[in-house]
Design an enzyme around this catalytic site. Structure first.
Site, mmCIF file in Angstrom:
data_model
loop_
_atom_site.group_PDB
_atom_site.id
_atom_site.type_symbol
_atom_site.label_atom_id
_atom_site.label_comp_id
_atom_site.label_asym_id
_atom_site.label_seq_id
_atom_site.Cartn_x
_atom_site.Cartn_y
_atom_site.Cartn_z
ATOM 1 N N SER A 90 0.849 -1.196 0.000
ATOM 2 C CA SER A 90 0.000 0.000 0.000
ATOM 3 C C SER A 90 0.881 1.242 0.000
ATOM 4 O O SER A 90 1.597 1.518 0.963
ATOM 5 C CB SER A 90 -0.904 0.016 1.236
ATOM 6 O OG SER A 90 -1.410 1.316 1.417
ATOM 7 N N HIS B 288 -0.913 -1.420 -4.254
ATOM 8 C CA HIS B 288 -2.245 -1.060 -3.728
ATOM 9 C C HIS B 288 -2.294 0.464 -3.611
ATOM 10 O O HIS B 288 -1.496 1.073 -2.900
ATOM 11 C CB HIS B 288 -2.423 -1.755 -2.377
ATOM 12 C CG HIS B 288 -3.739 -1.550 -1.723
ATOM 13 N ND1 HIS B 288 -4.816 -2.373 -1.948
ATOM 14 C CD2 HIS B 288 -4.160 -0.612 -0.825
ATOM 15 C CE1 HIS B 288 -5.841 -1.974 -1.217
ATOM 16 N NE2 HIS B 288 -5.473 -0.901 -0.532
ATOM 17 N N ASP C 87 -4.292 3.658 -2.660
ATOM 18 C CA ASP C 87 -5.406 4.110 -1.815
ATOM 19 C C ASP C 87 -5.871 5.510 -2.190
ATOM 20 O O ASP C 87 -5.119 6.478 -2.057
ATOM 21 C CB ASP C 87 -4.967 4.111 -0.343
ATOM 22 C CG ASP C 87 -4.926 2.716 0.249
ATOM 23 O OD1 ASP C 87 -5.943 2.005 0.169
ATOM 24 O OD2 ASP C 87 -3.865 2.334 0.794
ATOM 25 N N MET D 54 -8.376 8.500 -1.330
ATOM 26 C CA MET D 54 -9.242 9.013 -0.247
ATOM 27 C C MET D 54 -9.631 10.446 -0.549
ATOM 28 O O MET D 54 -8.812 11.229 -1.037
ATOM 29 C CB MET D 54 -8.484 8.951 1.081
ATOM 30 C CG MET D 54 -7.987 7.561 1.431
ATOM 31 S SD MET D 54 -7.173 7.569 3.033
ATOM 32 C CE MET D 54 -6.685 5.848 3.149
ATOM 33 N N HIS E 15 -7.904 1.188 -4.704
ATOM 34 C CA HIS E 15 -8.868 1.056 -3.605
ATOM 35 C C HIS E 15 -9.547 2.412 -3.426
ATOM 36 O O HIS E 15 -8.962 3.346 -2.870
ATOM 37 C CB HIS E 15 -8.114 0.612 -2.334
ATOM 38 C CG HIS E 15 -8.975 0.488 -1.126
ATOM 39 N ND1 HIS E 15 -8.470 0.274 0.138
ATOM 40 C CD2 HIS E 15 -10.324 0.532 -0.966
ATOM 41 C CE1 HIS E 15 -9.462 0.207 1.017
ATOM 42 N NE2 HIS E 15 -10.595 0.366 0.363
ATOM 43 N N MET F 289 -11.851 5.012 -1.868
ATOM 44 C CA MET F 289 -12.568 5.385 -0.639
ATOM 45 C C MET F 289 -13.086 6.797 -0.883
ATOM 46 O O MET F 289 -12.613 7.775 -0.298
ATOM 47 C CB MET F 289 -11.611 5.316 0.559
ATOM 48 C CG MET F 289 -11.266 3.894 0.962
ATOM 49 S SD MET F 289 -9.765 3.765 1.952
ATOM 50 C CE MET F 289 -8.528 3.694 0.658
ATOM 51 N N MET G 49 -11.733 -5.195 5.255
ATOM 52 C CA MET G 49 -10.991 -4.161 5.982
ATOM 53 C C MET G 49 -10.828 -4.601 7.440
ATOM 54 O O MET G 49 -11.808 -4.905 8.122
ATOM 55 C CB MET G 49 -11.749 -2.826 5.962
ATOM 56 C CG MET G 49 -11.817 -2.129 4.618
ATOM 57 S SD MET G 49 -10.224 -1.676 3.890
ATOM 58 C CE MET G 49 -9.525 -0.601 5.134
ATOM 59 N N ASP H 262 -6.901 -5.947 4.415
ATOM 60 C CA ASP H 262 -6.253 -4.635 4.374
ATOM 61 C C ASP H 262 -6.401 -3.918 5.713
ATOM 62 O O ASP H 262 -7.516 -3.682 6.176
ATOM 63 C CB ASP H 262 -6.918 -3.818 3.246
ATOM 64 C CG ASP H 262 -6.287 -2.446 3.043
ATOM 65 O OD1 ASP H 262 -5.225 -2.186 3.630
ATOM 66 O OD2 ASP H 262 -6.871 -1.656 2.275
#
Ligand code: DX5
Ligand code: ZN
Length: 220
Positions: A9, A34, A36, A38, A68, A70, A139, A175
């Site tokens: 990540s 990975h 992320d 956000m 991923h 979010m 998660m 994760d």
């Protein structure tokens, strides 16, 4: 022991030289990057967007990139990331108004689709999606930040999801708070993909040593 994939990540990487960080961890043996995303709305943190994925691809990063998401809303970003070369796109059920449509969008763009379940998210979201999902991401922390502690009640959830998916061709990804001390237990519970941020990027060992130790641990 089955083949376990390690996803690094990049939330824990140094963004001042992200491309080099990624090349270094890939060289050290990680399987997946990975990524992320956000938005400071769905989760209380703000990270990176499609521009960064484009820069990484232009820089020559060809590996599997697992985005991923979010963010809320989510559909526009699915299209943007898919067009820029994401391989896997994972979203949270709470972030989509029409989950089946969002998952179909991912598949229609040729990406693998993942559904991420927060610690308190019910497994009922899986009921009508099994045929479309490639990955279920469990998660083990509340999403938003790296370096949090793995929530121990999630072992049972991993076991439950593994039982539900049985022999289906769906991979189980875990994760949050994953590190060398708990990977064995997480894999025994049923994980196929281990996401690790701080355990890789914030370790005092070199990336090579860190990944070597993780693989050794998995094979003992
Ligand atoms: C949390 C992110 C994770 C996080 C993992 O919201 O989705 O991917 O970066 O970081 P660690 O491994 O440090 O918990
Ligand atoms: Zn993540």
């Amino acid at each position: 022991m089955k083949n376990i994939l390690i996803a690094a990540s990049i939330l824990s990487a140094n963004f001042a030289y992200l491309g080099k960080e990624i090349k270094d961890v890939l060289k050290a043996g990680v399987d997946i990057i990975h990524f992320d995303v956000m938005d400071n709305h769905y989760v209380p943190n703000l990270t990176i967007g499609p521009l960064v994925l484009k820069s990484l691809r232009d820089y020559g990063i060809k590996c599997i990139i697992d985005v991923h998401l979010m963010t809320k809303p989510v559909d526009d970003l699915i299209i943007k990331f898919a067009k820029l070369g994401a391989d896997i796109i994972t979203l949270h059920p709470e972030s989509s108004y029409h989950l089946d449509k969002s998952i179909s969008l991912i598949k229609n763009y040729g990406c693998k689709a993942g559904l991420a379940l927060n610690p308190s998210t019910s497994l009922c979201y899986l009921d009508y999606l099994f045929d479309k999902l490639d990955i279920i991401l469990i998660m083990s922390v509340n999403p938003g930040f790296e370096g949090q502690k793995f929530l121990n009640h999630i072992y049972d959830k991993i076991i439950k999801v593994k039982q539900i998916i049985k022999k289906k061709k769906i991979l189980l990804e875990v994760d949050g708070g994953v590190n060398i001390n708990n990977i064995k237990k997480i894999v025994i519970a049923g994980a196929d993909i281990l996401v690790m941020g701080s355990a890789i990027f914030k370790h005092s060992f070199s990336y090579y040593e860190t990944i070597k130790n993780i693989k050794l641990k998995l094979n003992t």
